[in-house]
Design a protein around this motif. Structure first.
Motif, short mmCIF file in Angstrom:
data_model
loop_
_atom_site.label_atom_id
_atom_site.label_comp_id
_atom_site.label_asym_id
_atom_site.label_seq_id
_atom_site.Cartn_x
_atom_site.Cartn_y
_atom_site.Cartn_z
N GLY A 41 -6.66 -0.85 12.82
CA GLY A 41 -7.41 0.12 12.03
C GLY A 41 -8.70 -0.50 11.54
N HIS A 42 -8.84 -0.67 10.23
CA HIS A 42 -9.95 -1.42 9.66
C HIS A 42 -9.48 -2.02 8.35
N VAL A 43 -10.21 -3.00 7.86
CA VAL A 43 -9.79 -3.70 6.65
C VAL A 43 -9.95 -2.78 5.43
N ILE A 44 -8.85 -2.57 4.73
CA ILE A 44 -8.89 -1.77 3.50
C ILE A 44 -8.21 -2.56 2.38
N ALA A 45 -8.57 -2.21 1.16
CA ALA A 45 -8.09 -2.98 0.00
C ALA A 45 -7.05 -2.24 -0.82
N GLY A 46 -6.91 -0.94 -0.62
CA GLY A 46 -6.00 -0.18 -1.46
C GLY A 46 -6.59 0.16 -2.81
N HIS A 47 -7.92 0.08 -2.92
CA HIS A 47 -8.62 0.42 -4.15
C HIS A 47 -9.26 1.80 -3.97
N ILE A 48 -8.67 2.81 -4.56
CA ILE A 48 -9.10 4.18 -4.34
C ILE A 48 -10.45 4.44 -5.00
N ALA A 49 -11.39 4.97 -4.22
CA ALA A 49 -12.71 5.29 -4.75
C ALA A 49 -12.69 6.62 -5.49
N THR A 50 -12.02 7.60 -4.89
CA THR A 50 -12.00 8.95 -5.47
C THR A 50 -10.88 9.74 -4.81
N THR A 51 -10.62 10.92 -5.34
CA THR A 51 -9.71 11.84 -4.67
C THR A 51 -10.53 12.98 -4.07
N ASN A 72 0.85 -1.18 0.00
CA ASN A 72 0.00 0.00 0.00
C ASN A 72 0.89 1.23 0.00
N ILE A 73 0.81 2.01 -1.08
CA ILE A 73 1.63 3.21 -1.23
C ILE A 73 0.72 4.42 -1.31
N GLU A 74 0.74 5.22 -0.25
CA GLU A 74 -0.12 6.41 -0.17
C GLU A 74 -1.59 6.05 -0.41
N GLY A 75 -1.95 4.83 0.04
CA GLY A 75 -3.32 4.37 -0.08
C GLY A 75 -3.61 3.52 -1.29
N VAL A 76 -2.67 3.41 -2.21
CA VAL A 76 -2.87 2.70 -3.47
C VAL A 76 -2.17 1.34 -3.43
N CYS A 77 -2.91 0.29 -3.71
CA CYS A 77 -2.33 -1.06 -3.75
C CYS A 77 -1.54 -1.22 -5.05
N LEU A 78 -0.22 -1.42 -4.93
CA LEU A 78 0.64 -1.62 -6.09
C LEU A 78 1.47 -2.89 -5.89
#
Length: 209
Positions: free
Chosen positions: A96-106, A43-49
């Motif tokens: 925290g909570h489960v996150i996927a790193g799939h950005i919905a929006t900015t 997870n890089i700045e919220g983005v799964c790469l």
């Protein structure tokens, strides 16, 4: 999957553009490198790469133009720091909570304060995403699991504790900058189901009345 607990802020050693995207090279610590393999998700700045290369402590990731257009990754330059979190193991504690790193929006930063006695970020999301964000609900902002403090239409405020300021890149942001927002998937599904149900059932009830 990730927990939204940022493990480190690491510098971008290099950014190389190519037709169709950019390659980001990040300097990892020894701890972050542990058991890291090609193809692993980070997870890089919220983005799964996905990891595309490992050369010593330098790790590379590719982001396609579609990803750059949907996130804030295109704003970064070599030398900037980014939030990092390795993918979580099933046995890891989730603070925290489960996150996927799939950005919905900015979301655009409207106001920000990094004074430790009153640190907060106020940001505006596109109208179509505001319905998924509620007071005291949680969302991932730049990969960090945070609680929504205030809601005014599509304007939202989150408060930042000193540890969050220390462990993340939020100090680097200013009004006008974009944040990566991932809404809670379960909340999104629930809102969509209710919305579709009301849209389908309400006209029938009105007709019967």
């Amino acid at each position: 999957m990730y927990t939204g607990i940022v493990q480190a802020v690491r510098p971008l050693a290099d950014i190389t553009a190519y037709p169709g995207g950019k390659t980001f090279t990040i300097a990892f610590t020894d701890e972050l490198l542990g058991a890291l393999k090609l193809g692993a998700s980070v997870n890089i700045e919220g983005v799964c790469l996905s990891v595309t290369g490992i050369d010593g402590d330098h790790v590379t990731f590719d982001a396609m133009n579609a990803t750059l257009e949907r996130t804030n990754l295109d704003r970064f330059k070599a030398g900037d720091g980014v939030n990092l979190e390795r993918s979580a193991k099933m046995t890891d504690e989730n603070g925290g909570h489960v996150i996927a790193g799939h950005i919905a929006t900015t979301a655009m930063v409207e106001e920000i304060s990094t004074a430790e006695e009153r640190a907060f970020i106020r940001f505006r999301v596109p109208e179509e995403w505001a319905k998924y964000i509620f007071p005291r609900g949680y969302l991932a902002v730049n990969g960090c699991s945070l609680t929504v403090a205030e809601v005014h239409g599509n304007l939202f405020t989150i408060n930042l504790i000193p540890e969050t300021l220390r462990q993340t890149t939020f100090r680097d942001y200013q009004p006008g900058d974009l944040l990566n927002i991932e809404v809670d998937h379960q909340t999104m599904v629930l809102v969509d189901v209710i919305e579709r149900t009301v849209t389908r059932v309400l006209p029938g009830l009105i007709t019967k009345a």
